[in-house]
Design an enzyme around this catalytic site. Structure first.
Site, PDB file in Angstrom:
ATOM      1  N   HIS A   1      56.485  57.327  30.010  1.00 49.58           N
ATOM      2  CA  HIS A   1      56.634  57.183  31.470  1.00 49.58           C
ATOM      3  C   HIS A   1      55.365  57.641  32.199  1.00 49.58           C
ATOM      4  O   HIS A   1      55.443  58.118  33.328  1.00 49.58           O
ATOM      5  CB  HIS A   1      57.841  57.972  31.991  1.00 49.58           C
ATOM      6  CG  HIS A   1      59.086  57.726  31.200  1.00 49.58           C
ATOM      7  ND1 HIS A   1      59.922  56.662  31.408  1.00 49.58           N
ATOM      8  CD2 HIS A   1      59.619  58.403  30.133  1.00 49.58           C
ATOM      9  CE1 HIS A   1      60.920  56.696  30.540  1.00 49.58           C
ATOM     10  NE2 HIS A   1      60.757  57.736  29.748  1.00 49.58           N
TER      11      HIS A   1
ATOM     12  N   LYS B   1      30.171  55.073  42.799  1.00 50.39           N
ATOM     13  CA  LYS B   1      31.117  54.362  41.934  1.00 50.39           C
ATOM     14  C   LYS B   1      30.487  53.825  40.654  1.00 50.39           C
ATOM     15  O   LYS B   1      29.361  53.358  40.647  1.00 50.39           O
ATOM     16  CB  LYS B   1      31.746  53.171  42.684  1.00 50.39           C
ATOM     17  CG  LYS B   1      32.595  53.534  43.862  1.00 50.39           C
ATOM     18  CD  LYS B   1      33.884  54.260  43.501  1.00 50.39           C
ATOM     19  CE  LYS B   1      34.906  53.360  42.864  1.00 50.39           C
ATOM     20  NZ  LYS B   1      35.486  52.398  43.802  1.00 50.39           N
TER      21      LYS B   1
ATOM     22  N   SER C   1      29.095  49.840  42.893  1.00 52.69           N
ATOM     23  CA  SER C   1      29.625  49.263  44.130  1.00 52.69           C
ATOM     24  C   SER C   1      28.460  48.999  45.061  1.00 52.69           C
ATOM     25  O   SER C   1      27.492  49.756  45.095  1.00 52.69           O
ATOM     26  CB  SER C   1      30.600  50.258  44.756  1.00 52.69           C
ATOM     27  OG  SER C   1      30.726  49.993  46.134  1.00 52.69           O
TER      28      SER C   1
ATOM     29  N   GLU D   1      38.773  45.746  33.300  1.00 53.61           N
ATOM     30  CA  GLU D   1      39.618  45.107  34.323  1.00 53.61           C
ATOM     31  C   GLU D   1      39.661  43.587  34.131  1.00 53.61           C
ATOM     32  O   GLU D   1      40.706  42.950  34.277  1.00 53.61           O
ATOM     33  CB  GLU D   1      39.105  45.460  35.724  1.00 53.61           C
ATOM     34  CG  GLU D   1      39.377  46.916  36.065  1.00 53.61           C
ATOM     35  CD  GLU D   1      38.716  47.376  37.356  1.00 53.61           C
ATOM     36  OE1 GLU D   1      38.293  46.524  38.173  1.00 53.61           O
ATOM     37  OE2 GLU D   1      38.605  48.596  37.547  1.00 53.61           O
TER      38      GLU D   1
END
Ligand code: ARG
Length: 486
Positions: free
Chosen positions: A171, A298, A292, A305
């Site tokens: 979980h 970043k 970024s 992804e």
């Protein structure tokens, strides 16, 4: 890679050399020509189309349907065509609809009548089914090979981290400590199944439809076993109607690829979480990340992804292909031409993904201190305390209850179980003595799970040794040509 044919190459009126123009009174509309042509994508099948044609021609010569001279002319013409394609000289024509007509018409231009005899006793229906099977077989071999390489990359990282402690989650909450090596070897299990699946699928891919002709077979005395053998097929498709219309093999293949992409997507999800500063468990090498344009701090795990995103694309192709087939009566229908782009795109996507992924796994920097710190939070050794009480004679359900109360007390105090004193622990059960602390350490917890499939460092080392032996054997017999079928 062969030169791509231009989808805009000027189409002309029905050409006398097209494969079926004789009974038509007017040329096909320009837009229809573009709509129905498959050459903008099926040029990828050229090498398989030529191999299939050569096998067919050799068989026709062997059974006496064409002469030895015809065969020699066809072989000579095909050799030239291969060179032209390899060097980018071949002129693909939209007028000629697909790879089959393009190659055949060029052959006839090069060698005359022998080229016109090649299509005796076959149809584009068994021809395209043969080509797609050969393409898919090459893709199976390549993917199996890349899956072995990927497993080697995971095993190598696992080997460095057999003793590294990381929280195991259920979980997405800290559940029990595990070793990072064990966690990584879970993916090796998945990829090993993927490998089995692709090799099993290959068995059903590797059957020859050649000789089924348009749908009903042919009146010529063909030898289907001869062409099957020459093309390396294990068997022939036993029913001509099924042979030209079946695309199950491609669906199975896409299914196997979808499952592999799903596994890679799950791993990617973990890498993304682990790299997030909230977790801070790993760093992915810069060459797999981007920055970024606006936020200078970043460093984004773009590859992971995108893999997660590309899984959706491959799964879409699987759905497209099953949907494509569900409404088709026997036998060949033009719908089948739509099998190609999903198949080609899947092969190209999964091939690149597997290559990049193996490299990315090799470039991961593990922050073991962060992992260990996270595993110490969340009462990860609560089950070990319950097991300890059981060993001292407390029934499991009672021990579970004692530990739940101990966890609650520790939580109120803001400490971990191991930080409670012996006296405090004894208030929950009188059987607790000072040997309890060995069970409450992270190292003690993982080391105790030493059965088959457990997370103990020694067990993980043994599993790694087994995996390495299995992979070395696969790598040796694999003998897979590391080349793109595309
Ligand atoms: N380009 C076609 C395909 O990919 C080849 C087979 C054409 N056969 C036919 N009967 N029109 O399916």
């Amino acid at each position: 890679m062969q030169a791509k044919p231009s989808a805009t190459s000027a189409p002309s009126a029905v050409s006398a050399s097209s494969g079926w123009s004789g009974r038509f009174d007017e040329p096909v509309a320009e837009i229809v020509k573009r709509y129905t042509a498959s050459i903008p994508f099926d040029y990828r099948l050229a090498e398989f189309d030529i191999a299939g044609s050569l096998a067919h021609a050799r068989m026709l010569a062997a059974v006496g349907v064409i002469t030895a001279q015809d065969l020699a002319d066809i072989e000579r013409g095909m050799a030239t065509i291969k060179d032209e394609i390899a060097s980018g000289q071949f002129e693909w024509s939209l007028d000629l609809e697909d790879v089959h007509f393009n190659v055949e018409m060029r052959l006839t231009k090069l060698v005359g009548d022998a080229g016109k005899r090649l299509h005796t006793g076959r149809s584009r229906n068994d021809q395209v089914a043969t080509d797609v099977r050969l393409y898919t077989r090459a893709a199976c071999d390549q993917i199996a090979h890349l899956l072995v390489k990927l497993q080697f990359a995971f095993v190598a990282l696992a080997e460095q981290h057999t003793d590294t402690i990381v929280p195991g989650f259920t979980h997405l909450q800290v559940a029990m400590p595990v070793t990072l090596g064990h966690h990584l070897m879970a993916y090796v299990e998945m990829f090993a199944r993927d490998n089995e699946r692709i090799l099993d699928c290959r068995k059903r891919v590797n059957r020859s439809p050649l000789g089924a002709a348009a749908l009903a077979g042919t009146t010529f005395p063909i030898d289907r076993e001869m062409t099957a053998k020459e093309l390396g097929f294990d068997a022939v498709c036993r029913n001509s109607l099924d042979a030209v219309s079946d695309r199950d093999f491609a669906i199975e293949f896409l299914n196997a690829c979808t499952i592999t992409m799903m596994h890679l997507s799950r791993m990617s999800e973990e890498l993304i979480l682990w790299m997030s500063p909230r977790f801070g468990f790993i760093d992915i090498a810069d060459r797999f990340c981007t920055g970024s344009s606006i936020m200078p701090q970043k460093k984004n795990p773009d590859v992971a992804e995108l893999v997660r995103g590309k899984m959706a694309r491959v799964q879409g192709h699987l759905v497209a292909l099953t949907t494509l087939m569900k409404g088709q009566p026997l036998t060949y229908n033009k719908d089948n031409q739509e099998d190609k782009e999903p198949l080609f795109d899947t092969v190209e996507t999964i091939t690149q993904t597997l290559i990049i992924y193996a490299d990315m796994i090799g470039g991961i920097r593990v922050k073991a201190d962060k992992m260990r710190a996270a595993a110490s939070e969340g009462f990860a050794t609560a089950t070990d305390l319950a097991d300890y009480l059981v060993r001292k004679g407390v029934p499991f359900r009672d021990s579970h209850e004692c530990v739940a109360r101990a966890v609650k007390a520790a939580e109120v105090k803001g400490v971990d179980l191991a930080d409670l004193s012996l006296a405090e622990l004894q208030t929950f059960s009188s059987v607790i003595t000072d040997d309890v602390f060995a069970s409450l350490t992270l190292e003690g917890s993982v080391a105790a799970r030493k059965h088959i499939g457990g997370t103990a460092p020694d067990r993980v080392r043994a599993e790694i040794a087994l995996a390495k032996a299995r992979l070395a054997a696969l790598d040796a017999v694999g003998a897979v040509p590391p080349r793109s079928p595309a």
